[in-house]
Design an enzyme around this catalytic site. Structure first.
Site, short mmCIF file in Angstrom:
data_model
loop_
_atom_site.label_atom_id
_atom_site.label_comp_id
_atom_site.label_asym_id
_atom_site.label_seq_id
_atom_site.Cartn_x
_atom_site.Cartn_y
_atom_site.Cartn_z
N ASP A 13 -12.13 -9.71 -38.39
CA ASP A 13 -10.96 -10.59 -38.26
C ASP A 13 -9.95 -10.39 -39.38
O ASP A 13 -9.23 -11.31 -39.74
CB ASP A 13 -11.38 -12.07 -38.22
CG ASP A 13 -12.43 -12.32 -37.16
OD1 ASP A 13 -12.26 -11.81 -36.06
OD2 ASP A 13 -13.41 -13.02 -37.45
N LYS A 16 -6.82 -6.11 -37.99
CA LYS A 16 -6.67 -4.68 -37.68
C LYS A 16 -5.70 -4.45 -36.51
O LYS A 16 -4.92 -3.51 -36.54
CB LYS A 16 -8.05 -4.08 -37.33
CG LYS A 16 -8.99 -4.04 -38.52
CD LYS A 16 -10.38 -3.60 -38.12
CE LYS A 16 -11.13 -4.61 -37.28
NZ LYS A 16 -11.53 -5.85 -37.94
N GLY A 40 -11.82 -9.11 -31.00
CA GLY A 40 -10.61 -9.70 -30.44
C GLY A 40 -9.47 -9.29 -31.35
O GLY A 40 -9.29 -9.86 -32.42
N HIS A 41 -8.76 -8.25 -30.96
CA HIS A 41 -7.67 -7.74 -31.81
C HIS A 41 -6.36 -8.40 -31.38
O HIS A 41 -5.89 -8.20 -30.26
CB HIS A 41 -7.61 -6.22 -31.73
CG HIS A 41 -8.78 -5.56 -32.39
ND1 HIS A 41 -9.08 -4.24 -32.29
CD2 HIS A 41 -9.74 -6.09 -33.20
CE1 HIS A 41 -10.17 -3.98 -33.00
NE2 HIS A 41 -10.59 -5.08 -33.55
N GLN A 224 -14.67 -5.17 -35.86
CA GLN A 224 -15.48 -5.96 -36.80
C GLN A 224 -15.16 -5.53 -38.24
O GLN A 224 -14.08 -5.01 -38.47
CB GLN A 224 -16.99 -5.82 -36.50
CG GLN A 224 -17.44 -6.51 -35.21
CD GLN A 224 -17.19 -5.70 -33.96
OE1 GLN A 224 -17.50 -4.53 -33.90
NE2 GLN A 224 -16.64 -6.33 -32.95
P1 IMP Z 1 -22.35 -9.61 -31.93
O1 IMP Z 1 -21.59 -8.41 -32.40
O2 IMP Z 1 -21.69 -10.34 -30.80
O3 IMP Z 1 -23.79 -9.30 -31.66
O4 IMP Z 1 -22.36 -10.67 -33.15
C1 IMP Z 1 -23.04 -10.40 -34.36
C2 IMP Z 1 -22.30 -11.02 -35.53
O5 IMP Z 1 -21.06 -10.35 -35.72
C3 IMP Z 1 -21.95 -12.51 -35.35
O6 IMP Z 1 -21.98 -13.15 -36.61
C4 IMP Z 1 -20.52 -12.47 -34.84
O7 IMP Z 1 -19.81 -13.64 -35.12
C5 IMP Z 1 -19.98 -11.28 -35.64
N1 IMP Z 1 -18.88 -10.61 -34.96
C6 IMP Z 1 -18.96 -9.77 -33.91
N2 IMP Z 1 -17.74 -9.32 -33.57
C7 IMP Z 1 -16.88 -9.87 -34.45
C8 IMP Z 1 -15.46 -9.74 -34.65
O8 IMP Z 1 -14.75 -9.00 -33.95
N3 IMP Z 1 -14.94 -10.47 -35.67
C9 IMP Z 1 -15.71 -11.25 -36.48
N4 IMP Z 1 -17.02 -11.38 -36.34
C10 IMP Z 1 -17.61 -10.70 -35.34
#
Ligand code: IMP
Length: 423
Positions: A13, A16, A40-41, A224
């Site tokens: 977040d 990017k 979520g970009h 991420q």
């Molecule tokens: P997953 O990728 O959905 O399995 O989530 C694993 C961890 O990564 C969790 O703590 C999510 O909140 C975090 N996470 C996954 N994608 C994002 C992102 O795009 N931004 C921020 N945190 C993320």
């Protein structure tokens, strides 16, 4: 020609999407290398906010190619919705969205396993976005996954049914209560698959390397952040892909010696969504203020983000594992009006002062050591040039550059494309 990368240095977040969109003019191709619709970009221009999950953030520009690399995992249902939204905005995708045949597919049952797994963990849950990311990457490394290229081969239905049945057994074994209608989920999935079959599938590693040989400029887009990297993040509270620079090599098929600039993007403070350790987290009115002014709610899940001071131990770790060559600082405007800004420069860990990220940083075993810097009062959201920024803002930038030993090239002072300043 070489490829530049842009990646997040914190827990995701960082912004990017906005910066990729901003930098796209300098490139011919934007290529996403890992993650999936957990991302979520967010991009904002002409007063409209757009959120992309799977599609690279260069899609709003004319004549730019956007590649979804082999390291990405695609949920056809979410992908179809994303494309339909873009079509409503008259964004022409036909010639500018290319998908790697080697990208893995997220099945409806992957999402269900994600949910069952999180429920079974109780308080120890990862806080996953529940998009099926972990289970899909597990099937990839377990050599059971289904890929985009399988849609062009015979036997798709058999492969899909076999994997779905295997998953349904697995879900039973979790012994948790989740409601679902498998026939409905399969129908929705099949409709989406039929839709995405009309898109262009490519052998992306070949396409990208040929493009470099032909003098095209490529920007690799990460999702991420580095602290969510499966190897170098705060495991197990991480995502299931390599979010760091190495992930661009495996997620696009680009060799390490073809990487040129690595743009590392960070917020002027720190946020984290989901569970896991966060040494500089603020549970007071300053944290609440950052969340409110920074509009810190997840672009994918809408969950509130945890907020805290900037952590240079974490940034140094990320700069090192990624080989960052230039820094980009986002959301500087959110700190306006804070009298004294704290920055964590070291940790107190097991009675010692350390300046690196140790193996285990469970909640409570790390105490951040802060330095304090004077803040600025002024609203900086309308400032267009670096020279016009308040003196204390510039001091903040200087302090960070000296501590991190990398130049900050761009600062962002608001969500819109136009609120971006070269340093
Ligand atoms: P997953 O990728 O959905 O399995 O989530 C694993 C961890 O990564 C969790 O703590 C999510 O909140 C975090 N996470 C996954 N994608 C994002 C992102 O795009 N931004 C921020 N945190 C993320």
């Amino acid at each position: 020609m070489k490829i530049d990368l842009i990646l997040g240095l914190q827990w995701g977040d960082e912004g990017k999407g906005k910066i990729v969109d901003f930098l796209t003019n300098n490139y011919n191709i934007i290529a996403r290398f890992q993650g999936g619709p957990n991302a979520g970009h967010t991009l904002e221009f002409d007063g409209i906010k757009h959120v992309l999950h799977t599609i690279p953030s260069g899609i709003f520009h004319e004549n730019k190619i956007n590649v979804i690399g082999n390291g990405v995992v695609i949920d056809p249902v979410i992908f179809k919705e994303e494309i339909e939204k873009l079509k409503e905005l008259n964004v022409d995708l036909s010639n500018k969205l290319l998908i790697s045949r080697k990208a893995h597919l997220i099945l409806p049952t992957h999402r269900l396993i994600d949910k069952a797994s999180e429920l079974s963990k109780g308080k120890k849950k990862i806080g996953s976005t529940l998009k099926g990311i972990g289970p899909t990457y597990m099937d990839k490394t377990g050599r059971n996954g289904l890929r985009i290229g399988d849609l062009e081969l015979d036997g798709w239905e058999d492969k899909f049914n076999t994997l779905t049945n295997k998953h349904l057994n697995l879900i039973n074994n979790f012994n948790v209560d989740i409601d679902f209608d498998i026939n409905k989920l399969i129908e929705e999935f099949t409709n989406s698959i039929n839709f995405i079959k009309s898109l262009r599938f490519i052998d992306s590693e070949h396409y990208l390397n040929e493009s470099l040989n032909n003098g095209k400029k490529i920007l690799g887009e990460g999702a991420q952040g580095s602290l969510l990297d499966i190897d170098f993040g705060t495991y197990p509270y991480v995502t299931s892909s390599n979010t760091t620079a190495a992930g661009a090599c495996t997620g696009l098929g680009i060799a390490p010696n073809k990487i040129n600039n690595v743009f590392g993007i960070f917020k002027a403070y720190t946020t984290r969504v989901g569970s896991g350790p966060f040494p500089t987290e603020l549970k007071d009115e300053i944290g609440e203020r950052m969340a409110k002014i920074g509009n810190e709610f997840g672009a994918t899940t809408g969950r509130p983000r945890r907020c805290g001071w900037l952590d240079l131990v974490i940034l140094k770790h990320s700069i090192t594992v990624n080989g960052v060559t230039e820094l980009i600082m986002m959301k500087g405007d959110v700190l306006s009006g804070i009298d004294r800004i704290k920055v964590c420069t070291k940790y107190k860990y097991r009675g010692e002062t350390i300046d690196y990220l140790p193996y285990s940083i469970e909640d409570g075993n790390i105490e951040p050591i802060y330095e304090e810097i004077s803040g600025w009062e002024e609203d900086i959201t309308k400032i267009k040039s670096f020279t016009d920024l308040p003196k204390n803002f510039k001091n903040y930038i200087n302090f960070l550059e000296e501590s991190l030993n990398v130049k900050i090239k761009i600062v962002s002072v608001g969500p819109d494309r136009t609120q971006t300043i070269f340093v």
